[in-house]
Design a protein around this motif. Structure first.
Motif, short mmCIF file in Angstrom:
data_model
loop_
_atom_site.label_atom_id
_atom_site.label_comp_id
_atom_site.label_asym_id
_atom_site.label_seq_id
_atom_site.Cartn_x
_atom_site.Cartn_y
_atom_site.Cartn_z
N CYS A 580 0.83 -1.20 0.00
CA CYS A 580 0.00 0.00 0.00
C CYS A 580 0.87 1.26 0.00
N ASP A 615 -6.98 6.00 -1.49
CA ASP A 615 -7.95 5.44 -0.55
C ASP A 615 -9.40 5.66 -0.97
N ASP A 650 -9.26 -1.31 -2.64
CA ASP A 650 -9.55 -0.82 -1.29
C ASP A 650 -10.90 -1.34 -0.80
#
Length: 789
Positions: A580, A615, A650
């Motif tokens: 990430c 995100d 996500d």
């Protein structure tokens, strides 16, 4: 007129400038359904040979095109007998003229229009459709671009009214595809020569480029380009570009798409991959990389005004030789694939850098991509505790499904569980253990409790450095491992500069071995490792100057990766890392080198997981369309790393208006499907509405429809489409999204999308339909279409 919110000229101009052209292929009909896609495209006036006509002054003239046409036609109630709607265009011999559109009535006799969701149109009776078929093949051979706008009148007794203002025309490019036969290398060399113009003659200056190492395939070719000099200054000027898709670095951590027409306007952003469509109809993909002796092989392009292209390594190591891999093809996706494959062929493999494991841990029976999961982040943020987690999941088990197991198989405990001095971007890791106030029985107690609730696998979050601010120099970790002091520049995580203490490269293997051994003893079997590209925010190391310190920082960057991956394989098995904030050129080229070492082609080994975009922000309504569009666009390059990575779009939160859209997106992503939120979000109805099975069928990442490649679909009232071939199921899935905020009506060709997905497999008949959906701000904006081959 209908009541609608007027928009000023500047906002309308900004919205229109995002995509300047429509593209149609010879042999396919040009279908206009009260054309929603129209942008400023030329110098000719809308009114052609009738300059005396004055455009209306009403505010609706400055609304976006789709709202102008839809609202005006709806209010005018144009009738089939007397009213008229015309395309006003210079398509024939550059002379402007009106071409009537046919009034189409969807009464069941036109199955191609059956996919319009009438529930989303208010009132239903006001939905008016007008179509026009133009045989592009019959147009003059020299015609490359033409413009049009729309005019209408409710009867022959009133004057024409116009959509748009002066010079606000749609610009349509006629694309005459090249024959799909194997072309000689000389043809592709000519394409390169037409695309890249040296700024000066190489004999008189050091500027320019040299192209060599040509490889030809059945539908394209690739080559390597090197600067004529060693300064990595202006390389060349790009010309003959019709439109482009640039994958740029939003910051150190994320890659986002940018779109445009002939003028490549990426501003200050560094370009990782550049895909262009040339005026010849050929697609070209450019990917820079470094051939230096260091461990990093990342490089970037920057584009200056007038399309002047510069080339440089990541970190601006001026001594490192840089190259550009160029892929030419008649298919845009294959062009990107060819360019990335040339990079993979050109960089050396990672021999001796990954320590071989005689007995790696077996892969976990609960694979992350075949089972649903849950992440604690949006439900708890950094306030997560053992009691709150177990209480919430117990409530979900009892209330959501009302039987003895949870609606997901694995749980990821995100930020907030560690022993740190503070939970923010400056926080430092004190020790490897869990915060005893939040987790009094450490992670073992939590993992055991989750197992009793039916959870099969538990993972935890940490950053590549340990925590956002590195290691606490006053804590016990500083006594066990050697630390080095680094200076961190501004980044989105900490909006300012700071010093950080990190475990030294020579000690990081021991640290990760001890850390992951302890986690495995606690019942943890996978990790999400965040903030990975943060090494690029370090500008000094051990008080050296920035220029002298960059190489040691890059070496430390790779040492951390090697230590983390070695320990994860040793204690958790394959497929146990979620990468990430890692979308850096360094990781992309590293993944390519790792793919050279992969020995399995049949998917028998679990792959690691790579976050595919920034995100998910559930409370930022405007972000949802952007998030889906960015993820879909990024598959153009991330699918080329599928031998080593699977994608992660996500988490998402159920029980929200847009949840169904995100659920479908995660299913078609070919990657992880996991949720977040509080117990109240997981009602029986909310989970049933999502329609997600407990076990997913693995499949490749979606193939973005080529019509969606070169426009920001969040600002265009059209459909974002993609196709997925489901292995072993003999079927194709089409995923269709409206990621804009307005009603979208798009002519789409089923035959074209299916043939793209299965490479023109026989047996599929030509079909087309018009699809209308509400915007991302409204629910039910996604349709899934299945067809048995």
């Amino acid at each position: 007129m209908l009541e609608s919110e007027p928009e000023n000229d500047s906002s309308d101009s900004d919205a229109r400038s995002e995509s300047s052209s429509l593209f149609y292929t010879e042999g396919q009909p040009l279908l206009c359904t009260y054309q929603p896609l129209a942008y400023p495209g030329g110098s000719s006036a809308n009114y052609g040979a009738t300059p005396a006509i004055v455009p209306p002054k009403s505010p609706e003239q400055y609304l976006p095109w789709d709202r102008r046409v839809y609202n005006v036609l709806q209010a005018e109630r144009v009738c089939a007998e007397d009213g008229k709607v015309e395309i006003w265009t210079n398509i024939y011999n550059d002379e402007w003229q009106g071409i009537p559109l046919e009034h189409v009535v969807s009464d069941g006799a036109h199955p191609e229009l059956a996919f319009i969701d009438l529930k989303q149109l208010e009132p239903v009776s006001s939905m008016l459709q007008f179509s026009l078929d133009i045989d592009v093949a019959a147009l003059p051979a020299h015609l490359h671009r033409f413009e049009f706008t729309v005019r209408w009148r409710s009867s022959n007794l009133v004057d024409w009214k116009w959509v748009g203002g002066f010079e606000h025309n749609a610009s349509v490019i006629v694309y005459r595809p090249l024959p799909r036969t194997r072309a000689p290398v000389s043809f592709w060399q000519q394409q390169l020569k037409a695309m890249l113009q040296p700024t000066t003659e190489p004999e008189s200056t050091s500027s320019g480029y040299i192209a060599d190492s040509w490889h030809a395939s059945s539908s394209g070719a690739s080559c390597l380009i090197r600067p004529h000099n060693s300064d990595n200054d202006i390389l060349c000027q790009m010309v003959a570009v019709e439109r482009y898709l640039a994958f740029v670095r939003k910051d150190h951590f994320w890659i986002i798409p940018q779109y445009g027409s002939s003028s490549i306007e990426t501003g200050k952003f560094e370009v990782v991959i550049l895909l262009v469509e040339l005026s010849s109809g050929v697609y070209a993909a450019l990917m820079p990389f470094s051939l230096g002796s260091t461990l990093s092989h990342g490089a970037v392009l920057t584009v200056q005004p007038s399309n002047y292209v510069c080339l440089q390594p990541v970190g601006r190591l001026r001594t490192e030789p840089v190259r550009i891999a160029v892929g030419f093809n008649l298919d845009p996706h294959t062009a990107v694939q060819d360019a990335m494959y040339r990079v993979q062929q050109s960089i050396p493999p990672m021999r001796g850098q990954i320590i071989s494991l005689p007995e790696p841990a077996p892969a976990h029976a609960c694979s992350l991509d075949r089972n649903r999961g849950y992440c604690t982040w949006n439900g708890f943020y950094q306030n997560i505790t053992h009691d709150s987690l177990i209480s919430t999941l117990s409530t979900i088990r009892d209330a959501a499904h009302q039987h003895d197991h949870l609606p997901f198989a694995w749980v990821l405990i995100d930020d907030g569980w560690q022993m740190v001095d503070k939970y923010d971007g400056y926080g430092r890791l004190y020790d490897i253990y869990a915060n005893s106030e939040k987790f009094p029985g450490q992670l073992k107690q939590t993992a055991d409790a989750l197992t009793k609730l039916g959870i099969q696998r538990v993972g935890v979050w940490h950053t590549l450095w340990g925590y956002w601010g590195g290691i606490d120099p006053a804590g016990p970790l500083a006594e066990h491992y050697k630390l080095v002091k680094c200076h961190r520049t501004w980044s989105p995580v900490v909006k300012g500069e700071s010093d950080v203490w990190l475990i030294s490269p020579e000690s990081v293997y021991e640290f990760y071995d001890s850390f992951y051994f302890w986690l495995s003893e606690q019942g943890v079997s996978f990790v999400k490792v965040d903030y990975q590209a943060a090494f690029e925010s370090l500008d000094s190391y051990d008080d050296r100057s920035s220029e002298a310190s960059r190489k040691p920082i890059i070496e430390m960057y790779d040492a951390y990766y090697n230590a983390m991956e070695h320990a994860a394989l040793k204690y958790f098995g394959s497929g146990s890392i979620v990468y990430c904030m890692a979308q850096s050129p360094h990781l992309i080229t590293r993944a390519m080198r790792l793919q050279q070492q992969c020995t399995t082609e049949d998917g028998s080994a679990e792959r690691m997981v790579l976050r595919n975009s920034d995100d998910y922000f559930p409370d930022v309504i405007a972000s949802h369309g952007w998030h889906l569009n960015c993820n879909m666009a990024n598959t153009v390059w991330s699918r080329c790393l599928s031998k080593y990575f699977i994608g992660d779009w996500d988490m998402f939160q159920p029980h929200r208006a847009e949840s169904h859209v995100h659920a479908v997106a995660r299913i078609v992503s070919g990657g992880l499907v996991y949720m977040t939120g509080q117990a109240a979000d997981f009602t029986a109805d909310s989970m049933c509405d999502l329609g997600i099975n407990e076990h997913m069928v693995p499949h490749a990442q979606p193939l973005l429809d080529s019509d969606c490649l070169f426009a920001d679909m969040t600002k265009v009232p059209a459909i974002l489409g993609s196709t997925i071939v489901v292995p072993g199921n003999d079927s194709v899935v089409m995923a269709l999204f409206n990621v804009s905020s307005d009603l979208a009506v798009t002519p789409m060709s089923l035959c074209s999308m299916y043939s793209t997905a299965i490479e023109r497999q026989s047996g599929i008949q030509a079909a087309s339909f018009t699809l209308a959906t509400a915007g991302i701000a409204h629910p039910s904006s996604v349709d899934l279409l299945h067809r048995r081959l």
